[in-house]
Design a protein around this motif. Structure first.
Motif, PDB file in Angstrom:
ATOM      1  N   ALA A 210       0.827  -1.205   0.000  1.00 33.22           N
ATOM      2  CA  ALA A 210       0.000   0.000   0.000  1.00 33.22           C
ATOM      3  C   ALA A 210       0.861   1.255   0.000  1.00 33.22           C
ATOM      4  O   ALA A 210       0.541   2.250  -0.671  1.00 33.22           O
ATOM      5  CB  ALA A 210      -0.935  -0.007   1.209  1.00 33.22           C
ATOM      6  N   GLY A 211       1.974   1.220   0.752  1.00 34.98           N
ATOM      7  CA  GLY A 211       2.885   2.362   0.770  1.00 34.98           C
ATOM      8  C   GLY A 211       3.566   2.585  -0.570  1.00 34.98           C
ATOM      9  O   GLY A 211       3.693   3.721  -1.038  1.00 34.98           O
ATOM     10  N   VAL A 212       4.013   1.488  -1.193  1.00 32.82           N
ATOM     11  CA  VAL A 212       4.654   1.598  -2.520  1.00 32.82           C
ATOM     12  C   VAL A 212       3.656   2.123  -3.543  1.00 32.82           C
ATOM     13  O   VAL A 212       4.008   2.945  -4.407  1.00 32.82           O
ATOM     14  CB  VAL A 212       5.210   0.220  -2.948  1.00 32.82           C
ATOM     15  N   LEU A 213       2.411   1.694  -3.454  1.00 33.52           N
ATOM     16  CA  LEU A 213       1.376   2.191  -4.363  1.00 33.52           C
ATOM     17  C   LEU A 213       1.185   3.691  -4.207  1.00 33.52           C
ATOM     18  O   LEU A 213       1.099   4.424  -5.199  1.00 33.52           O
ATOM     19  CB  LEU A 213       0.060   1.460  -4.086  1.00 33.52           C
ATOM     20  N   LEU A 249      -6.550   5.846  -6.906  1.00 32.42           N
ATOM     21  CA  LEU A 249      -6.160   4.434  -6.844  1.00 32.42           C
ATOM     22  C   LEU A 249      -5.475   4.076  -5.532  1.00 32.42           C
ATOM     23  O   LEU A 249      -5.827   3.067  -4.911  1.00 32.42           O
ATOM     24  CB  LEU A 249      -5.284   4.083  -8.050  1.00 32.42           C
ATOM     25  N   PRO A 250      -4.469   4.845  -5.047  1.00 35.58           N
ATOM     26  CA  PRO A 250      -3.912   4.499  -3.733  1.00 35.58           C
ATOM     27  C   PRO A 250      -4.923   4.657  -2.592  1.00 35.58           C
ATOM     28  O   PRO A 250      -4.828   3.966  -1.582  1.00 35.58           O
ATOM     29  CB  PRO A 250      -2.728   5.459  -3.573  1.00 35.58           C
ATOM     30  N   PHE A 286      -2.430  -8.381  -3.429  1.00 34.04           N
ATOM     31  CA  PHE A 286      -2.783  -8.528  -4.837  1.00 34.04           C
ATOM     32  C   PHE A 286      -3.446  -7.264  -5.376  1.00 34.04           C
ATOM     33  O   PHE A 286      -3.149  -6.811  -6.490  1.00 34.04           O
ATOM     34  CB  PHE A 286      -3.715  -9.728  -5.004  1.00 34.04           C
ATOM     35  N   THR A 287      -4.333  -6.648  -4.587  1.00 32.60           N
ATOM     36  CA  THR A 287      -5.027  -5.434  -5.030  1.00 32.60           C
ATOM     37  C   THR A 287      -4.043  -4.286  -5.257  1.00 32.60           C
ATOM     38  O   THR A 287      -4.106  -3.604  -6.287  1.00 32.60           O
ATOM     39  CB  THR A 287      -6.073  -5.017  -3.985  1.00 32.60           C
ATOM     40  N   SER A 288      -3.125  -4.075  -4.311  1.00 35.22           N
ATOM     41  CA  SER A 288      -2.147  -2.994  -4.458  1.00 35.22           C
ATOM     42  C   SER A 288      -1.243  -3.237  -5.662  1.00 35.22           C
ATOM     43  O   SER A 288      -0.934  -2.308  -6.421  1.00 35.22           O
ATOM     44  CB  SER A 288      -1.306  -2.872  -3.178  1.00 35.22           C
ATOM     45  N   LEU A 290      -1.966  -4.949  -8.371  1.00 30.84           N
ATOM     46  CA  LEU A 290      -2.746  -4.774  -9.596  1.00 30.84           C
ATOM     47  C   LEU A 290      -2.944  -3.291  -9.914  1.00 30.84           C
ATOM     48  O   LEU A 290      -2.808  -2.863 -11.069  1.00 30.84           O
ATOM     49  CB  LEU A 290      -4.096  -5.465  -9.426  1.00 30.84           C
ATOM     50  N   LEU A 291      -3.239  -2.492  -8.885  1.00 29.25           N
ATOM     51  CA  LEU A 291      -3.424  -1.056  -9.098  1.00 29.25           C
ATOM     52  C   LEU A 291      -2.116  -0.392  -9.512  1.00 29.25           C
ATOM     53  O   LEU A 291      -2.102   0.490 -10.396  1.00 29.25           O
ATOM     54  CB  LEU A 291      -3.974  -0.401  -7.834  1.00 29.25           C
ATOM     55  N   LEU A 292      -1.007  -0.786  -8.905  1.00 30.68           N
ATOM     56  CA  LEU A 292       0.283  -0.210  -9.279  1.00 30.68           C
ATOM     57  C   LEU A 292       0.648  -0.560 -10.709  1.00 30.68           C
ATOM     58  O   LEU A 292       1.184   0.271 -11.453  1.00 30.68           O
ATOM     59  CB  LEU A 292       1.374  -0.716  -8.304  1.00 30.68           C
ATOM     60  N   ALA A 293       0.350  -1.807 -11.114  1.00 32.32           N
ATOM     61  CA  ALA A 293       0.616  -2.209 -12.491  1.00 32.32           C
ATOM     62  C   ALA A 293      -0.193  -1.356 -13.460  1.00 32.32           C
ATOM     63  O   ALA A 293       0.311  -0.947 -14.525  1.00 32.32           O
ATOM     64  CB  ALA A 293       0.285  -3.682 -12.669  1.00 32.32           C
ATOM     65  N   GLY A 294      -1.457  -1.062 -13.120  1.00 26.24           N
ATOM     66  CA  GLY A 294      -2.280  -0.229 -13.974  1.00 26.24           C
ATOM     67  C   GLY A 294      -1.720   1.181 -14.118  1.00 26.24           C
ATOM     68  O   GLY A 294      -1.737   1.772 -15.204  1.00 26.24           O
ATOM     69  N   ILE A 295      -1.194   1.732 -13.030  1.00 23.19           N
ATOM     70  CA  ILE A 295      -0.612   3.085 -13.081  1.00 23.19           C
ATOM     71  C   ILE A 295       0.631   3.105 -13.952  1.00 23.19           C
ATOM     72  O   ILE A 295       0.831   4.020 -14.762  1.00 23.19           O
ATOM     73  CB  ILE A 295      -0.299   3.558 -11.645  1.00 23.19           C
TER      74      ILE A 295
END
Length: 300
Positions: A210-213, A249-250, A286-288, A290-295
């Motif tokens: 979550a922090g990396v995101l 997203l984050p 997994f959620t974080s 996936l969101l980071l990959a999208g960004i």
């Protein structure tokens, strides 16, 4: 009189206060995030975004205060007193109770815990006259003191006179099977999870993800003013828009992490449900990711 007899602390004022504070924090945090997304200058986006997160975080404390108040009860029977306050549990044997009296009869002012608010008078306070006083109450004007060993409990049953009558009746009847005195603190649940290697790794990696995101999104937003937010039906990218909308997203990732963390902790108390806790905490990672990959895909 039938035993066990259950008493609850006054709740209305505390629930109203907690509800108003939670609403104020959520609205203030939402406004800061909305301002960061729509009005803030490019250089101030991160500041307003951080302010929104800081305002939203204390809402969890008051949410727990409301939960603890809803769960609070004092159960009295011939064998002892059971005190429940949120995740806190105290069992006091009847044979260990030395005396019980209203705080108003002490003849001096009883100092309350420093951290308190309406509906939540919780914590310890050392006094010269009584020693350590453990507060598990919601109403400072309706305190009842119960001395047991080297500790005094301060509780606030809404029907104090009826509680006192029940105690005298239970004391006169005598104890059949004395209750084993015990204490369960909220920290015990955290300790159980921390001592579980798999649970500890999942929670820590989830927090790190979550922090990396959040950091990755801030870097992208700060360096790229315009980003395409998706694709149309013809698989063509949309027209680029303000990149600060990516900050949603984050926020979503953090909300998923916090919800899964708390709900997973709630389920972890039962051994047969611990696998569900692992799945929830793993789902946060997994959620974080996936969101980071999208960004990152949108930024490339």
């Amino acid at each position: 009189m039938d035993f066990p007899a259950q008493y609850i602390p006054p709740r209305r004022t505390g629930l109203l206060f907690n509800g108003l504070v939670i609403a104020a924090l959520l609205l203030s945090g939402a406004f800061c995030i909305w301002y960061a997304l729509n009005r803030a200058p490019q250089g101030d986006i991160a500041i307003w975004y951080l302010a929104g997160i800081i305002l939203l975080a204390p809402a969890l404390l008051f949410a727990y205060g409301a939960y603890a108040l809803l769960q609070a009860r004092y159960v009295l029977d011939r064998d002892g007193l059971r005190i429940r306050w949120g995740l806190r549990s105290e069992d006091v044997s009847m044979v260990d109770i030395e005396w019980i009296r209203p705080a108003g009869e002490l003849g001096y002012r009883l100092h309350l815990p420093l951290l308190r608010w309406p509906g939540s008078i919780y914590g310890r306070r050392a006094t010269e006259e009584l020693g350590t006083v453990e507060f598990l109450a919601s109403d400072a004007h309706n305190l009842l003191l119960i001395a047991s060993g080297n500790k005094v409990y301060a509780i606030s049953p809404s029907e104090m006179s009826r509680f006192l009558n029940s105690f005298r009746r239970a004391n006169e009847m005598g104890s059949l099977t004395p209750l084993s005195s015990s204490t369960i603190l909220p920290a015990a649940y955290f300790k159980r999870i921390w001592n579980d290697r798999d649970a500890r790794i999942l929670v820590l990696v989830g927090a790190l993800a979550a922090g990396v995101l959040a950091i990755g999104t801030s870097v992208v937003v700060s360096s790229i003013p315009l980003l395409s937010m998706g694709y149309d039906s013809a698989a063509q990218p949309f027209e680029p828009g303000p990149s600060q909308y990516m900050l949603l997203l984050p926020i979503l990732g953090t909300m998923v992490f916090v919800f899964n963390l708390l709900f997973g902790m709630f389920l972890y108390r039962r051994k047969e449900m611990q696998i569900m806790s692992y799945l929830l905490w793993g789902g946060s990672i997994f959620t974080s990711a996936l969101l980071l990959a999208g960004i990152l895909v949108a930024a490339l």
